[in-house]
Design a protein around this motif. Structure first.
Motif, PDB file in Angstrom:
ATOM      1  N   GLY A 108      -0.927 -13.708  -5.473  1.00 54.89           N
ATOM      2  CA  GLY A 108      -1.669 -12.462  -5.361  1.00 54.89           C
ATOM      3  C   GLY A 108      -1.123 -11.420  -6.324  1.00 54.89           C
ATOM      4  O   GLY A 108      -0.009 -11.535  -6.836  1.00 54.89           O
ATOM      5  N   ILE A 132       1.671  -8.856  -6.446  1.00 58.37           N
ATOM      6  CA  ILE A 132       1.172  -8.092  -5.312  1.00 58.37           C
ATOM      7  C   ILE A 132       2.287  -7.204  -4.754  1.00 58.37           C
ATOM      8  O   ILE A 132       3.439  -7.611  -4.656  1.00 58.37           O
ATOM      9  CB  ILE A 132       0.618  -9.035  -4.221  1.00 58.37           C
ATOM     10  N   GLN A 135      -1.715  -1.399  -4.202  1.00 57.52           N
ATOM     11  CA  GLN A 135      -2.381  -1.998  -5.362  1.00 57.52           C
ATOM     12  C   GLN A 135      -3.119  -0.920  -6.159  1.00 57.52           C
ATOM     13  O   GLN A 135      -3.158  -0.965  -7.400  1.00 57.52           O
ATOM     14  CB  GLN A 135      -3.381  -3.075  -4.901  1.00 57.52           C
ATOM     15  N   THR A 192      -7.983  -7.273  -8.327  1.00 56.75           N
ATOM     16  CA  THR A 192      -6.857  -7.464  -7.413  1.00 56.75           C
ATOM     17  C   THR A 192      -7.062  -8.729  -6.601  1.00 56.75           C
ATOM     18  O   THR A 192      -8.132  -8.919  -6.008  1.00 56.75           O
ATOM     19  CB  THR A 192      -6.700  -6.257  -6.466  1.00 56.75           C
ATOM     20  N   VAL A 193      -6.059  -9.589  -6.597  1.00 57.12           N
ATOM     21  CA  VAL A 193      -6.096 -10.826  -5.825  1.00 57.12           C
ATOM     22  C   VAL A 193      -5.184 -10.641  -4.622  1.00 57.12           C
ATOM     23  O   VAL A 193      -3.965 -10.500  -4.767  1.00 57.12           O
ATOM     24  CB  VAL A 193      -5.635 -12.036  -6.661  1.00 57.12           C
ATOM     25  N   GLY A 194      -5.778 -10.595  -3.446  1.00 55.27           N
ATOM     26  CA  GLY A 194      -5.003 -10.398  -2.235  1.00 55.27           C
ATOM     27  C   GLY A 194      -4.374 -11.677  -1.729  1.00 55.27           C
ATOM     28  O   GLY A 194      -4.639 -12.767  -2.237  1.00 55.27           O
ATOM     29  N   PRO A 195      -3.533 -11.567  -0.703  1.00 53.61           N
ATOM     30  CA  PRO A 195      -2.864 -12.750  -0.153  1.00 53.61           C
ATOM     31  C   PRO A 195      -3.838 -13.812   0.343  1.00 53.61           C
ATOM     32  O   PRO A 195      -3.596 -15.008   0.203  1.00 53.61           O
ATOM     33  CB  PRO A 195      -2.040 -12.173   1.005  1.00 53.61           C
ATOM     34  N   SER A 206      -5.382 -15.624  -2.732  1.00 52.63           N
ATOM     35  CA  SER A 206      -4.383 -16.467  -3.365  1.00 52.63           C
ATOM     36  C   SER A 206      -4.090 -17.697  -2.501  1.00 52.63           C
ATOM     37  O   SER A 206      -3.878 -18.796  -3.017  1.00 52.63           O
ATOM     38  CB  SER A 206      -3.095 -15.678  -3.606  1.00 52.63           C
TER      39      SER A 206
END
Length: 313
Positions: free
Chosen positions: A50, A97, A105, A127-130, A133
């Motif tokens: 993330g 992250i 973020q 944005t790649v969140g948990p 990911s």
């Protein structure tokens, strides 16, 4: 016109003698890789951990990556990956992250805009969140497993049992050593790495099939030749082709490592290591495995059963 021969046709090098060194060496390396993987682990990239991806383009068309990397590293958001892309001053920044949820973020994006907004236009912010990911990790893992299983199934139906088992051993060996390269060098492991591993599996399959096709051909031609001698003959007669294929691939990958830039440098380095691993494995792991599996024993057993089945005169 004489064809290029990197390996003379009359060469009769005893490759099988080196199995007494290659097997312990590969076993020790594999054990070390497993231990390091369990203790150190892979250096997962933003795709799997993330983070925030920002793509921006220099207003004057000229991006200076060095100062950007230095400034972004001083933001206090941890390690940042800065890469140049395209030919018109494009630069991408990848931040890991941050703890604190969506607000953290957003702070990354705002800090980046404040620092570079006067000289760069922001083209993409992602944005790649948990959760995302985690889904990528799951999808990537499933993809690799299914691809490897498909390759192993192909090998099983492509060759006789002994040849298939030896080919499977070599392919798994190549996968372990490739993952080990990521562990030992700490190259970022991301979705591109999945592509690199699958490409190396395909290259490994190609190298093994070439050698084993010649082995199967020689098995039919020389029914009484000892296994060690037959395997040496098989490798020596295909070595010229192996050398040419490996050298041309290596030259292309070296060019990518030197001139490909940071965006493709990691992929090219892994592929370069993979070519050496696959070539080594096809000669010193897969082929010698046939000696221990018992390549000739099954053939002799089949011949004996056929002889017993013939009616006595």
């Amino acid at each position: 016109m004489r064809l290029l021969r990197l390996w003379p046709d009359e060469t009769r090098f005893d490759f099988m003698r080196l199995r007494h060194f290659s097997f312990p060496f590969s076993a020790a390396i594999s054990i070390a890789i497993v231990v390091t993987f369990l203790t150190v682990g892979l250096n997962y990239g933003i795709d799997f951990t993330g983070g925030t991806l920002i793509e921006m383009r220099a207003k004057d068309g000229k991006a200076d990556v060095g100062p950007i990397r230095e400034a972004a590293s001083g933001f206090g958001f941890g390690e940042v990956e800065v890469q140049e892309y395209g030919t018109q001053g494009g630069v991408s920044l990848r931040f890991r992250i941050q703890p604190g949820g969506e607000a953290a973020q957003t702070a990354v994006v705002e800090k980046t805009r404040d620092a570079f907004g006067s000289d760069y236009e922001f083209e993409r912010v992602e944005t790649v969140g948990p959760r995302v990911s985690g889904e990528l990790v799951q999808a990537g893992t499933i993809g690799v497993i299914l691809s490897v299983l498909a390759v192993l199934a192909y090998l099983w139906f492509r060759f006789e049992r002994e040849l298939a088992v030896a080919a499977i051993i070599g392919t798994l060996h190549d996968i372990v050593l490739t993952v080990g390269f990521y562990v030992l060098t700490q190259h970022e492991f991301n979705m591109t790495s999945i592509a690199a591993i699958l490409t190396i599996v395909g290259y490994s399959l190609n190298e093994t099939v070439v050698v084993f096709d010649r082995t199967r051909e020689l098995l039919r031609r020389y029914k009484q030749m000892p296994t060690v001698e037959l395997l040496n003959l098989s490798i020596n007669t295909t070595m010229s082709r192996t050398a040419i294929t490996s050298m041309t691939t290596i030259l292309a990958l070296v060019a990518l490592v030197i001139f490909g830039g940071r965006a493709i440098e990691g992929f090219a380095q892994v592929m370069l290591a993979g070519v050496f691993i696959c070539t080594y494995s096809a000669i010193f792991i897969s082929s010698p495995s046939l000696i221990y599996i018992g390549l000739r024993s099954r053939q002799r057993a089949g011949a004996g059963e056929a002889a017993l089945a013939q009616p006595a005169e």
